[in-house]
Design a protein around this motif. Structure first.
Motif, PDB file in Angstrom:
ATOM      1  N   GLU A 292      38.713  27.402  34.111  1.00 60.39           N
ATOM      2  CA  GLU A 292      37.762  26.407  34.602  1.00 60.39           C
ATOM      3  C   GLU A 292      37.174  26.890  35.926  1.00 60.39           C
ATOM      4  OE1 GLU A 292      39.728  22.692  35.054  1.00 60.39           O
ATOM      5  OE2 GLU A 292      40.682  22.763  33.073  1.00 60.39           O
ATOM      6  N   THR A 293      35.909  26.609  36.152  1.00 60.54           N
ATOM      7  CA  THR A 293      35.313  26.932  37.446  1.00 60.54           C
ATOM      8  C   THR A 293      35.771  25.913  38.495  1.00 60.54           C
ATOM      9  OG1 THR A 293      33.348  25.630  36.894  1.00 60.54           O
ATOM     10  CG2 THR A 293      33.283  27.984  36.382  1.00 60.54           C
ATOM     11  N   GLY A 294      35.794  26.361  39.749  1.00 61.41           N
ATOM     12  CA  GLY A 294      36.149  25.480  40.851  1.00 61.41           C
ATOM     13  C   GLY A 294      37.624  25.203  41.003  1.00 61.41           C
ATOM     14  N   ARG A 295      38.463  25.824  40.198  1.00 60.57           N
ATOM     15  CA  ARG A 295      39.906  25.587  40.245  1.00 60.57           C
ATOM     16  C   ARG A 295      40.626  26.854  40.679  1.00 60.57           C
ATOM     17  NH1 ARG A 295      43.891  24.627  35.001  1.00 60.57           N
ATOM     18  NH2 ARG A 295      45.805  25.177  36.094  1.00 60.57           N
ATOM     19  N   TRP A 296      41.659  26.694  41.505  1.00 65.18           N
ATOM     20  CA  TRP A 296      42.469  27.832  41.934  1.00 65.18           C
ATOM     21  C   TRP A 296      43.494  28.191  40.855  1.00 65.18           C
ATOM     22  CZ3 TRP A 296      41.554  30.994  45.867  1.00 65.18           C
ATOM     23  CH2 TRP A 296      40.757  30.557  46.922  1.00 65.18           C
ATOM     24  N   TYR A 297      43.610  29.484  40.576  1.00 67.47           N
ATOM     25  CA  TYR A 297      44.612  30.021  39.651  1.00 67.47           C
ATOM     26  C   TYR A 297      45.389  31.134  40.358  1.00 67.47           C
ATOM     27  CZ  TYR A 297      42.001  27.886  35.740  1.00 67.47           C
ATOM     28  OH  TYR A 297      41.380  27.022  34.879  1.00 67.47           O
ATOM     29  N   HIS A 298      46.666  31.241  39.995  1.00 66.29           N
ATOM     30  CA  HIS A 298      47.463  32.360  40.491  1.00 66.29           C
ATOM     31  C   HIS A 298      47.566  33.397  39.374  1.00 66.29           C
ATOM     32  CE1 HIS A 298      51.297  34.378  41.944  1.00 66.29           C
ATOM     33  NE2 HIS A 298      50.445  34.511  42.946  1.00 66.29           N
ATOM     34  N   LEU A 299      47.002  34.589  39.609  1.00 66.69           N
ATOM     35  CA  LEU A 299      47.020  35.664  38.624  1.00 66.69           C
ATOM     36  C   LEU A 299      47.969  36.764  39.077  1.00 66.69           C
ATOM     37  CD1 LEU A 299      43.222  36.152  37.786  1.00 66.69           C
ATOM     38  CD2 LEU A 299      44.864  34.542  36.776  1.00 66.69           C
ATOM     39  N   VAL A 300      48.791  37.245  38.159  1.00 69.30           N
ATOM     40  CA  VAL A 300      49.687  38.373  38.432  1.00 69.30           C
ATOM     41  C   VAL A 300      49.603  39.333  37.242  1.00 69.30           C
ATOM     42  CG1 VAL A 300      52.046  39.140  38.873  1.00 69.30           C
ATOM     43  CG2 VAL A 300      51.261  36.950  39.790  1.00 69.30           C
ATOM     44  N   GLY A 301      49.307  40.592  37.523  1.00 68.34           N
ATOM     45  CA  GLY A 301      49.337  41.641  36.517  1.00 68.34           C
ATOM     46  C   GLY A 301      50.511  42.558  36.762  1.00 68.34           C
TER      47      GLY A 301
END
Length: 373
Positions: A292-301
């Motif tokens: 979703e736009t405008g939402r914070w996500y935590h990404l880990v690769g």
């Protein structure tokens, strides 16, 4: 080799020359050419075969997603022999053939019979040469010999090996909190690899708006980058960032490291899949859901070089689609926040915000990733 039958009698250049001979047993093969004056020989490939009996099946355990068995200082490798026919296998033996400099020593018990329809397992301690380069490949051949009738038989299995990468430091090798809030430098508090803002990148409220700031990027030429590489992208590593997309519809990379032509990895949004992705130039591990736009996500690769896997976590949760690639993409260029590198130049600029970027020179476990979110 004695009793050769040649066709043609004299070798013919640039054509097939067939030499046959009776079956023999040997531990080594040598090619020796005696050339007439003015002639030469080039060898492009050497293959050898020996028939495998169908009375047994041989498997070598421990291969990861890349298909290779990863060998560290001394690694236990199991070889399982299954009697596939109606007769038991008597006097079974298993031997491992490894390249020069490698060692393979039997350990534990040695089964005396493999009953029909059942398995028996042999174990060996396999070690690579002390000077073997991390990630380098080799081949092991497991040979089982036995009797399923009056004559001795054998069955073979080849298995790829790969030298383990070092475990890496426990702590991050780079960490950019992006809490400066002003200026054109994002400081690395872990490894001293400060990143310079480019293209007019600015600051905005961070994920925790009351306590921190983040990097604000327009999606057009704005990023932050170091002067030197931070990660060994051919080895194991982990890249983590909080991200927010202000719009969709185009490829966008939050974290990467430049190679000669393309990034060694991309922690990104994939326009082709409409998903977050942890990518290489060859493929992608994908998020389960559309962002979703405008939402914070935590990404880990997480790249596990020993297993040959690229795994993506979103908000601490391991995503289903894992990308398997035998060797990581080496990239010795700048570490970048807010863009990728494709076709020999910067690309895939991030339209939104990026906060709290951290990288490790090792593959974090699932529990370690969950604790970051």
């Amino acid at each position: 080799m004695p009793r050769q039958a040649r066709s043609t009698k004299a070798p013919v250049g640039n054509d097939l020359n067939r030499i046959t001979f009776p079956a023999l047993t040997t531990s080594k093969i040598r090619l020796l050419f005696t050339n007439p004056s003015g002639a030469f020989v080039g060898v492009s490939e050497l293959q050898s075969w020996s028939a495998s009996s169908t009375d047994a099946a041989v498997t070598v355990g421990g291969a990861g997603a890349s298909g290779s068995v990863v060998v560290s200082d001394a690694t236990t490798v199991s070889v399982t022999v299954r009697a596939t026919g109606k007769r038991s296998l008597t006097s079974p033996r298993v031997a491992l053939a490894v390249p020069d400099g490698w060692t393979a020593r039997p350990t534990g018990s040695r089964p005396g019979v493999v009953h029909a329809g059942r398995d028996a397992t042999w174990r060996f301690t396999v070690a690579a040469p002390a000077d073997a380069a991390p990630g380098s490949a080799a081949t092991l051949t497991a040979t089982a010999t036995y009797r399923a009738g009056p004559a001795a038989e054998s069955t073979h299995r080849r298995q790829a090996l790969r030298v383990a990468f070092p475990p890496g430091h426990q702590n991050p090798v780079g960490a950019w909190s992006l809490d400066e809030g002003s200026g054109t430098v994002a400081h690395d508090v872990a490894g001293g690899h400060d990143a310079t803002l480019t293209g007019g990148a600015t600051w905005t409220a961070g994920r925790d708006a009351a306590a921190c700031t983040a990097l604000q990027l327009s999606g057009s030429g704005q990023a932050a980058q170091t002067n030197v590489p931070v990660l060994d992208t051919a080895g194991s590593f982990t890249a983590s960032a909080w991200v927010r997309l202000d719009r969709l519809g185009s490829w966008a990379t939050a974290v990467s490291q430049d190679g000669d032509v393309s990034s060694g990895f991309y922690l990104q949004y994939s326009q082709a899949d409409n998903r977050f992705a942890f990518s290489t130039s060859e493929g992608r591990a994908l998020a389960d859901a559309v962002p979703e736009t405008g939402r914070w996500y935590h990404l880990v690769g997480v790249h596990d070089a020993d297993q040959g896997t690229y795994t993506l976590y979103v908000d601490g949760v391991r995503q289903a689609k894992v990308w398997a690639q035998a060797a990581g993409d080496a990239a010795a260029g700048r570490f970048a926040i807010g863009r990728g590198f494709s076709g020999g130049g910067p690309s895939d600029f991030w339209p939104g915000a990026v906060d709290q970027v951290s990288v490790w020179g090792r593959a974090l476990t699932s529990s370690e990733v969950a604790a970051l979110a």
